[in-house]
Design an enzyme around this catalytic site. Structure first.
Site, PDB file in Angstrom:
ATOM      1  N   HIS A  32       0.632  -1.199   0.082  1.00  0.00           N
ATOM      2  CA  HIS A  32      -0.089  -0.029   0.100  1.00  0.00           C
ATOM      3  C   HIS A  32       0.958   1.169  -0.070  1.00  0.00           C
ATOM      4  O   HIS A  32       1.145   1.745   1.159  1.00  0.00           O
ATOM      5  CB  HIS A  32      -0.994  -0.012   1.179  1.00  0.00           C
ATOM      6  CG  HIS A  32      -1.782   1.013   1.143  1.00  0.00           C
ATOM      7  ND1 HIS A  32      -3.111   0.778   1.207  1.00  0.00           N
ATOM      8  CD2 HIS A  32      -2.002   2.472   1.296  1.00  0.00           C
ATOM      9  CE1 HIS A  32      -4.199   1.774   1.073  1.00  0.00           C
ATOM     10  NE2 HIS A  32      -3.367   2.884   0.941  1.00  0.00           N
ATOM     11  N   HIS A  34       1.641   4.827  -2.718  1.00  0.00           N
ATOM     12  CA  HIS A  34       1.112   5.732  -3.599  1.00  0.00           C
ATOM     13  C   HIS A  34       2.291   6.278  -4.521  1.00  0.00           C
ATOM     14  O   HIS A  34       3.252   6.747  -3.960  1.00  0.00           O
ATOM     15  CB  HIS A  34       0.185   6.790  -3.187  1.00  0.00           C
ATOM     16  CG  HIS A  34      -0.959   6.218  -2.825  1.00  0.00           C
ATOM     17  ND1 HIS A  34      -2.216   5.903  -3.581  1.00  0.00           N
ATOM     18  CD2 HIS A  34      -1.436   5.630  -1.412  1.00  0.00           C
ATOM     19  CE1 HIS A  34      -3.176   5.598  -2.700  1.00  0.00           C
ATOM     20  NE2 HIS A  34      -2.798   5.340  -1.548  1.00  0.00           N
ATOM     21  N   GLU A 214     -10.531   3.813   7.083  1.00  0.00           N
ATOM     22  CA  GLU A 214      -9.443   4.582   7.907  1.00  0.00           C
ATOM     23  C   GLU A 214     -10.254   5.691   8.741  1.00  0.00           C
ATOM     24  O   GLU A 214      -9.950   5.776   9.928  1.00  0.00           O
ATOM     25  CB  GLU A 214      -8.584   5.441   6.846  1.00  0.00           C
ATOM     26  CG  GLU A 214      -7.490   6.012   7.307  1.00  0.00           C
ATOM     27  CD  GLU A 214      -6.577   6.788   6.523  1.00  0.00           C
ATOM     28  OE1 GLU A 214      -5.450   7.231   6.960  1.00  0.00           O
ATOM     29  OE2 GLU A 214      -6.926   6.873   5.397  1.00  0.00           O
TER      30      GLU A 214
END
Length: 352
Positions: A32, A34, A214
């Site tokens: 995970h 970006h 989240e």
């Protein structure tokens, strides 16, 4: 005197040398992270100058201060400015190569990298340009470091179903074989409207890899599982508020990709000591450790392992996190077995 934001952005001091050495030697996987959120200040400055992008500070020191996280709107401003500097195939190749270099320097062997494809499509940058550039960077990284990169195109859920449709269509039309999944991020809106979209993605062979839980509450995790058939949950820390959901994640072995420093920076938690990572592991969840947007949150994967150790996880549990990353990845079975054997060997050497 340091700017207060820079002070908050400064990495923690090193751990005692035995723990530092173990984390340094530990083979790692990141699932995970970006692409655009990993842009180094040096790369941002180079691309901004190359492409005449306004609104970016003019010096490297100023860019570094600007990167220092203050609040979520500030993060969005920096993220969008970073995206705006990417125009050509060469730009994307440079970024992908830089990200791979940074990962490889941390002994990361494999990474599944989220690509904000819609953010480029909406600016008129073609999917062909994006994919051609990042594939060049991926090939160079494999040749230079032996690191294996895979891609997860995603879209911001708060931009609506149309943004997801454009992203999926561009991915199916132009995505290389190195694309392994399809994701949704952005502001954590309801996931149910994207059910048909993710069904199409899964039918085309893409894994369902949404962000959920989240800041949006346990309902978002339920939606990701029930409506999007999520195979991994990005973040997912709020699932801990629902014992039945925790049991489901545990029993179905759904990986949860956790990023402690990101959760702190975005105010999903109030203090790093509040992070539920230890409780998630105690509950038997298949948790992986990740950096999310590392340069913008003042961290990296090595830093996240340091944070996990400071949260009370011993070396054996850090090795478990590394093995979980391997198990939750989409690398081939032979490489998985070899990498887990290497992780076990490093643990044995450092705990002998």
């Amino acid at each position: 005197m340091d700017h207060p934001a820079a002070e908050r952005h400064r990495p923690f001091a090193p751990l005692p040398e035995p723990a530092e050495a173990f984390i340094r030697d530990l083979p790692k996987v990141e699932l995970h992270v970006h692409l655009e959120g990993s842009m180094k200040p040096e790369t941002l400055l180079e691309l901004a100058r190359r492409n005449g992008v306004e609104g970016v500070p003019a010096s490297l020191d100023a860019v570094r201060d600007w990167y220092a996280f203050t609040d979520f709107p500030h993060f969005i401003d920096v993220y969008l400015a970073s995206v705006a500097t990417l125009l050509t195939e060469d730009d994307f190749a440079l970024l992908a190569g830089d990200v791979a270099d940074t990962l490889a320097a941390q002994n990361v062997r494999y990474a599944e990298v989220h690509v904000s494809l819609y953010a480029h499509l909406m600016r008129g940058v073609s999917a062909e340009t994006v994919f051609a550039g990042i594939e060049r960077g991926r090939a160079r990284a494999a040749a230079d470091h032996g690191i294996e990169l895979r891609w997860i195109p995603d879209f911001p859920g708060d931009f609506g179903v149309e943004s997801g449709e454009r992203t999926l269509e561009a991915t199916l039309a132009h995505g290389p074989d190195s694309v392994v999944g399809f994701g949704v991020g952005g502001m954590e809106v309801a996931r149910t409207p994207f059910a048909d979209l993710f069904a199409r993605a899964r039918k085309a062979g893409l894994h369902s890899l949404p962000h959920a839980g989240e800041v949006g509450g346990v309902q978002r995790v339920h939606e990701a599982l029930d409506e999007l058939a999520a195979e991994r949950i990005g973040h997912g820390i709020q699932a801990m508020a629902d014992p039945e959901l925790v049991a489901r994640l545990r029993d179905e072995r759904v990986p949860v990709d956790v990023s402690p420093t990101s959760n702190l920076r975005t105010r999903a938690i109030d203090a790093i000591g509040d992070h539920p990572l230890p409780r998630m592991l105690d509950a038997g969840l298949l948790v992986t450790l990740n950096s999310d947007d590392p340069t913008m949150f003042g961290t990296d994967l090595t830093g996240e392992y340091r944070t996990a150790h400071r949260l009370g996880l011993d070396l054996s549990t850090l090795a478990l996190l590394a093995r979980n990353g391997v198990d939750a990845s989409y690398m081939d079975g032979t490489r998985k077995a070899g990498l887990k054997a290497e992780i076990d060997a490093v643990l044995a050497r450092h705990t002998a």
